[in-house]
Design an enzyme around this catalytic site. Structure first.
Site, PDB file in Angstrom:
ATOM      1  CE  LYS A  74     -84.656 -32.223  68.725  1.00 16.48           C
ATOM      2  NZ  LYS A  74     -83.805 -33.374  69.053  1.00 16.48           N
TER       3      LYS A  74
ATOM      4  CG  ASP B 217     -82.670 -40.849  66.941  1.00 13.92           C
ATOM      5  OD1 ASP B 217     -83.452 -40.051  66.373  1.00 13.92           O
ATOM      6  OD2 ASP B 217     -82.328 -40.742  68.125  1.00 13.92           O
TER       7      ASP B 217
ATOM      8  CG  PHE C  85     -79.279 -36.571  72.406  1.00 13.62           C
ATOM      9  CD1 PHE C  85     -78.937 -36.497  73.749  1.00 13.62           C
ATOM     10  CD2 PHE C  85     -80.563 -36.202  72.027  1.00 13.62           C
ATOM     11  CE1 PHE C  85     -79.862 -36.062  74.689  1.00 13.62           C
ATOM     12  CE2 PHE C  85     -81.488 -35.763  72.973  1.00 13.62           C
ATOM     13  CZ  PHE C  85     -81.133 -35.693  74.304  1.00 13.62           C
TER      14      PHE C  85
HETATM   15  C1  PLP Z   1     -83.852 -34.329  70.174  1.00 13.15           C
HETATM   16  C2  PLP Z   1     -83.491 -35.724  69.865  1.00 13.15           C
HETATM   17  C3  PLP Z   1     -84.084 -36.802  70.544  1.00 13.15           C
HETATM   18  C4  PLP Z   1     -85.035 -36.597  71.700  1.00 13.15           C
HETATM   19  O1  PLP Z   1     -86.245 -36.029  71.310  1.00 13.15           O
HETATM   20  P1  PLP Z   1     -87.225 -35.440  72.438  1.00 13.15           P
HETATM   21  O2  PLP Z   1     -88.425 -34.999  71.643  1.00 13.15           O
HETATM   22  O3  PLP Z   1     -86.509 -34.347  73.124  1.00 13.15           O
HETATM   23  O4  PLP Z   1     -87.538 -36.556  73.360  1.00 13.15           O
HETATM   24  C5  PLP Z   1     -83.756 -38.074  70.143  1.00 13.15           C
HETATM   25  N1  PLP Z   1     -82.884 -38.296  69.155  1.00 13.15           N
HETATM   26  C6  PLP Z   1     -82.291 -37.298  68.476  1.00 13.15           C
HETATM   27  C7  PLP Z   1     -81.357 -37.602  67.352  1.00 13.15           C
HETATM   28  C8  PLP Z   1     -82.563 -35.972  68.817  1.00 13.15           C
HETATM   29  O5  PLP Z   1     -81.944 -34.979  68.174  1.00 13.15           O
END
Ligand code: PLP
Length: 406
Positions: free
Chosen positions: A250, A221, A136
């Site tokens: 986050k 990421d 994700f």
């Molecule tokens: C939550 C998340 C995102 C997206 O972040 P947003 O602040 O919702 O745009 C991207 N990568 C990972 C691994 C995430 O857990």
């Protein structure tokens, strides 16, 4: 004006389906709803409230900056952004920082940088981006297409191209997919939304080697795994493999929206003036709060505390599972843990989450089969013990309703 959960259906776009109660106040790892009911928070937003709710030092940083200057465009730079960037580069592999407002935006910047870097150094044909199934990376069209769940990216018309997906932890498959056309690999060094999947360290090392072999960039990421969550400031530090680009969001702002892309000097040079930007990126309020959060988290006592609290969680969860037999395993690292449903409870993670909520505990799911905990890194032990006692009641109620059905 009196507003309730019902108001949601009247005035909000129906893309979410929030819980029946409306939280109004939080302190540490506790939250209260409109009726004054107390909840213990094992969700932390979604792995965001890294120091709990209304941490006094974050509130102080916010108020101090709020009385100085709130916003400047990127026509000007500002002191909180510069200080935060300095601290992030001092603490990591990176030499340079780009600020955004969310994880998706940080990833969008990372992907655009990788493409531009490849074009600058190797020409237009080096465009293949490989990421992993169940991964994700956010909800913008580029990031959601790179994400490994087609259900999230289908149904919006033509997708950005040259994006392919590999099985996580499958180095052989990745080696077959890569060539000198590969521009970048984007991966989570611990898959969050995909079900709390920990990578094999040898896989991560192998990915780095393949990237080096094909002159491809490695993008980690760490939007969910970063900022102390795994007991390391960033998860890559525990794997011994550094990326070329890393994204973080986050937990970074402890609840104030901010994201950042970190990169080496060599790679970041491709984002020349005018190539990319954001109105709010590097906002002084966001950076002041994130700077304070980073100061607090990047201390050995706090990071060691994360691993100690993980042990407490695992010990109690094992006792619950010995009694009720609902999980196949508890996985993850630090304060990012997943209870995977066993055969009998396949697809029912959400039932456990709802039952937890009914028993005064906020938690999360990661897909259909994993109950996820992403609490504050400094959650008091007594809140862990009380929260898991409430979780045990939730487990008991789901197990009892299962037996009633049989
Ligand atoms: C939550 C998340 C995102 C997206 O972040 P947003 O602040 O919702 O745009 C991207 N990568 C990972 C691994 C995430 O857990």
């Amino acid at each position: 004006m009196q507003v309730t959960r019902d108001t949601f259906n009247d005035v909000m776009v129906p893309n979410y389906n929030p819980a029946a109660m409306v939280p109004v106040r939080g302190e540490g790892s506790k939250v209260w709803d409109q009726e004054g009911r107390e909840y213990i928070d094992f969700a932390g937003g979604i792995a965001v409230n890294v120091l709990g709710h209304c941490h006094p030092e974050l509130v102080k940083a916010l108020n101090e900056q709020g009385n100085k200057i709130w916003h400047l465009s990127n026509v000007f730079t500002n002191e909180p952004a510069l200080r935060l960037a300095k601290k992030l580069t001092d603490a990591t592999f990176a030499d340079k920082v780009y600020f955004a407002n969310s994880g998706a935006e940080a990833n969008e910047a990372a992907l655009k940088l990788a493409r531009r870097y490849a074009i600058d150094h190797f020409g237009n044909d080096k465009d293949q981006i490989i990421s992993f199934k169940q991964g994700f990376h956010g909800r913008t069209f580029f990031t959601v297409t790179v994400g490994g769940q087609p259900a999230y990216s289908d149904g919006f018309g033509p997708k950005p191209g040259a994006i392919e997906h590999c099985d996580y932890n499958n180095l052989e498959m990745l080696a077959d997919m890569m060539s000198d056309r590969t521009c970048a690999i984007m991966m989570e060094p611990l898959q969050g939304e995909g079900g709390i999947i920990v990578p094999d360290p040898a896989f991560v090392k192998g990915v780095r080697e393949l990237c080096d072999k094909h002159n491809a960039l490695l993008i980690f990421d760490e939007v969910q795994s970063g900022v102390g969550r795994t007991g390391h400031l960033y998860a890559y530090m525990g794997l011994g493999v550094a990326p070329d680009i890393l994204t973080t969001a986050k937990s970074l702002g402890g609840g104030f929206p901010i994201g950042a892309m970190l990169a080496t000097d060599k790679v970041s040079a491709s984002l020349k003036p005018g190539t990319h930007g954001s109105t709010y990126g590097g906002n002084p309020l966001a950076c002041a709060v994130a700077e304070k959060a980073l100061d607090i988290i990047n201390q050995p006592e706090v990071l060691e505390g994360v691993l100690r609290k993980e042990t407490l969680y695992r010990d109690i969860l094992k006792k619950i599972n010995d009694k009720y037999q609902v999980f196949s395993e508890v996985r993850g690292k630090g304060m990012l843990l997943g209870c995977a449903m066993n055969e009998k409870y396949q697809g029912r993670a959400r039932d456990f989450m709802i039952a937890a909520n009914d028993n005064g505990l906020m938690c999360l799911v990661a897909g259909m089969n994993v109950v996820r905990f992403a609490p504050s890194l400094v959650i008091p032990d007594e809140d862990i013990i009380e929260g898991l006692a409430r979780f045990e009641k939730a487990v008991a109620s789901v197990v009892a309703s299962e037996q009633d059905n049989n």
